[in-house]
Design a protein around this motif. Structure first.
Motif, mmCIF file in Angstrom:
data_model
loop_
_atom_site.group_PDB
_atom_site.id
_atom_site.type_symbol
_atom_site.label_atom_id
_atom_site.label_comp_id
_atom_site.label_asym_id
_atom_site.label_seq_id
_atom_site.Cartn_x
_atom_site.Cartn_y
_atom_site.Cartn_z
ATOM 1 N N ILE A 111 -4.320 1.371 -12.703
ATOM 2 C CA ILE A 111 -3.484 2.238 -13.497
ATOM 3 C C ILE A 111 -2.865 1.638 -14.377
ATOM 4 O O ILE A 111 -2.514 2.328 -15.527
ATOM 5 C CB ILE A 111 -2.838 2.980 -12.103
ATOM 6 C CG1 ILE A 111 -3.807 3.701 -11.258
ATOM 7 C CG2 ILE A 111 -2.044 4.059 -12.788
ATOM 8 C CD1 ILE A 111 -3.328 4.021 -9.986
ATOM 9 N N LEU B 37 0.720 -1.246 -0.031
ATOM 10 C CA LEU B 37 0.057 -0.082 -0.110
ATOM 11 C C LEU B 37 0.899 1.218 0.036
ATOM 12 O O LEU B 37 1.715 1.591 0.922
ATOM 13 C CB LEU B 37 -0.952 -0.136 1.130
ATOM 14 C CG LEU B 37 -2.082 0.922 1.442
ATOM 15 C CD1 LEU B 37 -2.992 1.062 0.026
ATOM 16 C CD2 LEU B 37 -2.560 1.001 2.825
ATOM 17 N N ASP C 64 0.296 7.163 -1.286
ATOM 18 C CA ASP C 64 -1.056 7.937 -1.908
ATOM 19 C C ASP C 64 -2.215 7.246 -2.095
ATOM 20 O O ASP C 64 -3.283 7.746 -2.596
ATOM 21 C CB ASP C 64 -0.607 8.386 -3.458
ATOM 22 C CG ASP C 64 -0.302 7.071 -4.441
ATOM 23 O OD1 ASP C 64 -0.501 5.888 -3.946
ATOM 24 O OD2 ASP C 64 -0.170 7.263 -5.604
ATOM 25 N N HIS D 98 -0.695 -1.943 -10.685
ATOM 26 C CA HIS D 98 -0.587 -0.732 -9.876
ATOM 27 C C HIS D 98 -2.068 -0.419 -9.917
ATOM 28 O O HIS D 98 -2.617 -0.012 -10.920
ATOM 29 C CB HIS D 98 0.174 0.468 -10.598
ATOM 30 C CG HIS D 98 0.205 1.648 -9.745
ATOM 31 N ND1 HIS D 98 0.580 3.075 -10.196
ATOM 32 C CD2 HIS D 98 -0.254 2.002 -8.563
ATOM 33 C CE1 HIS D 98 0.600 3.948 -9.273
ATOM 34 N NE2 HIS D 98 -0.241 3.346 -8.036
ATOM 35 N N TYR D 99 -2.711 -0.288 -8.948
ATOM 36 C CA TYR D 99 -4.335 -0.006 -8.937
ATOM 37 C C TYR D 99 -4.845 0.794 -7.794
ATOM 38 O O TYR D 99 -4.083 0.836 -6.625
ATOM 39 C CB TYR D 99 -5.077 -1.506 -8.995
ATOM 40 C CG TYR D 99 -4.713 -2.402 -7.849
ATOM 41 C CD1 TYR D 99 -5.614 -2.234 -6.943
ATOM 42 C CD2 TYR D 99 -3.553 -3.147 -7.990
ATOM 43 C CE1 TYR D 99 -5.364 -3.247 -5.930
ATOM 44 C CE2 TYR D 99 -3.563 -4.028 -6.985
ATOM 45 C CZ TYR D 99 -4.277 -4.079 -5.975
ATOM 46 O OH TYR D 99 -3.861 -5.116 -4.934
ATOM 47 N N GLU D 100 -6.028 1.079 -7.684
ATOM 48 C CA GLU D 100 -6.631 1.644 -6.628
ATOM 49 C C GLU D 100 -7.635 0.758 -5.977
ATOM 50 O O GLU D 100 -8.377 0.049 -6.518
ATOM 51 C CB GLU D 100 -7.557 3.043 -7.055
ATOM 52 C CG GLU D 100 -6.948 4.083 -7.723
ATOM 53 C CD GLU D 100 -7.744 4.938 -8.458
ATOM 54 O OE1 GLU D 100 -9.005 4.728 -8.195
ATOM 55 O OE2 GLU D 100 -7.287 6.077 -8.998
ATOM 56 N N ALA E 128 -8.105 -1.551 1.161
ATOM 57 C CA ALA E 128 -7.315 -0.503 1.908
ATOM 58 C C ALA E 128 -7.262 -0.869 3.337
ATOM 59 O O ALA E 128 -6.261 -0.614 3.936
ATOM 60 C CB ALA E 128 -7.900 0.722 1.203
ATOM 61 N N THR F 146 -2.826 4.169 -3.271
ATOM 62 C CA THR F 146 -2.900 3.296 -4.259
ATOM 63 C C THR F 146 -2.080 2.143 -3.785
ATOM 64 O O THR F 146 -1.387 2.119 -2.961
ATOM 65 C CB THR F 146 -2.509 3.801 -5.683
ATOM 66 O OG1 THR F 146 -1.134 3.990 -5.612
ATOM 67 C CG2 THR F 146 -3.318 4.663 -6.059
ATOM 68 N N VAL F 147 -2.291 1.002 -4.829
ATOM 69 C CA VAL F 147 -1.347 -0.232 -4.278
ATOM 70 C C VAL F 147 -0.810 -0.611 -5.588
ATOM 71 O O VAL F 147 -1.233 -0.733 -6.717
ATOM 72 C CB VAL F 147 -2.541 -1.332 -3.949
ATOM 73 C CG1 VAL F 147 -1.747 -2.627 -3.655
ATOM 74 C CG2 VAL F 147 -3.399 -1.017 -2.667
ATOM 75 N N GLU G 57 -10.001 1.448 -12.305
ATOM 76 C CA GLU G 57 -9.136 1.532 -11.161
ATOM 77 C C GLU G 57 -7.899 0.860 -11.247
ATOM 78 O O GLU G 57 -6.957 1.104 -10.385
ATOM 79 C CB GLU G 57 -9.740 0.491 -9.991
ATOM 80 C CG GLU G 57 -11.213 1.126 -9.472
ATOM 81 C CD GLU G 57 -12.257 0.868 -10.567
ATOM 82 O OE1 GLU G 57 -13.517 1.550 -10.233
ATOM 83 O OE2 GLU G 57 -12.240 0.088 -11.277
ATOM 84 N N GLU H 7 -6.027 -3.150 -17.805
ATOM 85 C CA GLU H 7 -5.765 -1.635 -17.554
ATOM 86 C C GLU H 7 -6.810 -0.822 -18.638
ATOM 87 O O GLU H 7 -7.009 0.335 -17.996
ATOM 88 C CB GLU H 7 -4.579 -1.194 -17.535
ATOM 89 C CG GLU H 7 -3.832 -1.348 -19.098
ATOM 90 C CD GLU H 7 -2.363 -0.902 -19.038
ATOM 91 O OE1 GLU H 7 -2.107 0.302 -19.262
ATOM 92 O OE2 GLU H 7 -1.585 -1.645 -18.653
#
Length: 205
Positions: free
Chosen positions: A59, A29, A32, A74-76, A82, A34-35, A57, A52
């Motif tokens: 990135i 995590l 910012d 890389h994602y939200e 979270a 994001t993960v 979500e 993607e």
């Protein structure tokens, strides 16, 4: 994209099974929110890389090649993920990677003090159903094939390697190893077979 209904390890895109996740190699995590994560898959790497473009979500997604391959994403995260990752970060524990998704859920090995582990489990969201399989002394090499061997098996293998037993052509026989270690030839053969079987199973299966 959606997860398989009967098997959450399956990744489906437009009604087609694209890939099956075998293990989660790493998840982190970021500050910012994001993960970034790395997971091992088998299936269609190129098609999975298109997610993607399909899911806002996500990135970015980069994949490697081969029969089994890695996907770097890389994602939200959603609120649940979270919260879970934040919770793990608050305790003095570490994750022994990789994590593995099984038919019963996500299997995770953690190491740290008992109090920290109990605190972590107690503070997890109610949606998380936790089953503690076992506790004990942490063994850093438990995922290493050599970690499955007994001390005697390691000794026999080291002696065999040093003597040239595994070279082509062989420079030592089981009788030579037996003489050096003060064991019978049958005992040497038994240790070698058992050690070799453990290593092969850990790599192939």
């Amino acid at each position: 994209m959606q997860r398989g209904i009967n098997d959450p390890r399956e990744i489906w895109i437009d009604g087609t099974l694209v890939a099956t996740q075998e293990a989660i190699q790493y998840v982190n995590l970021l500050n910012d929110g994001t993960v970034v994560g790395v997971a091992r898959f088998r299936g269609d790497a190129d098609q999975l890389a298109t997610i993607e473009d399909e899911i806002p979500e996500i990135i970015s997604c980069t994949v490697t090649g081969g029969k089994t391959w890695l996907a770097y994403m890389h994602y939200e995260p959603d609120e649940f993920e979270a919260t879970l990752l934040n919770r793990i970060d608050t305790e003095a524990i570490s994750i022994d990677w990789p994590m593995r998704e099984t038919d019963d859920g996500l299997r995770v090995t953690l190491f740290g003090e008992d109090a920290a582990l109990q605190q972590l489990i107690a503070g997890l969201p109610e949606e998380v159903d936790v089953t503690l399989e076992r506790t004990g002394a942490y063994q850093p090499d438990m995922s290493d094939p050599a970690g499955k061997l007994t001390d005697r098996q390691k000794e026999v293998l080291r002696t065999a390697l040093a003597a040239g037993y595994y070279e082509i052509p062989r420079r030592a026989t089981q009788r030579d190893l037996a003489t050096e270690l003060g064991l019978s030839r049958g005992t040497i053969g038994d240790h070698l077979r058992r050690a070799e079987a453990k290593i092969i199973r850990s790599i192939i299966i």
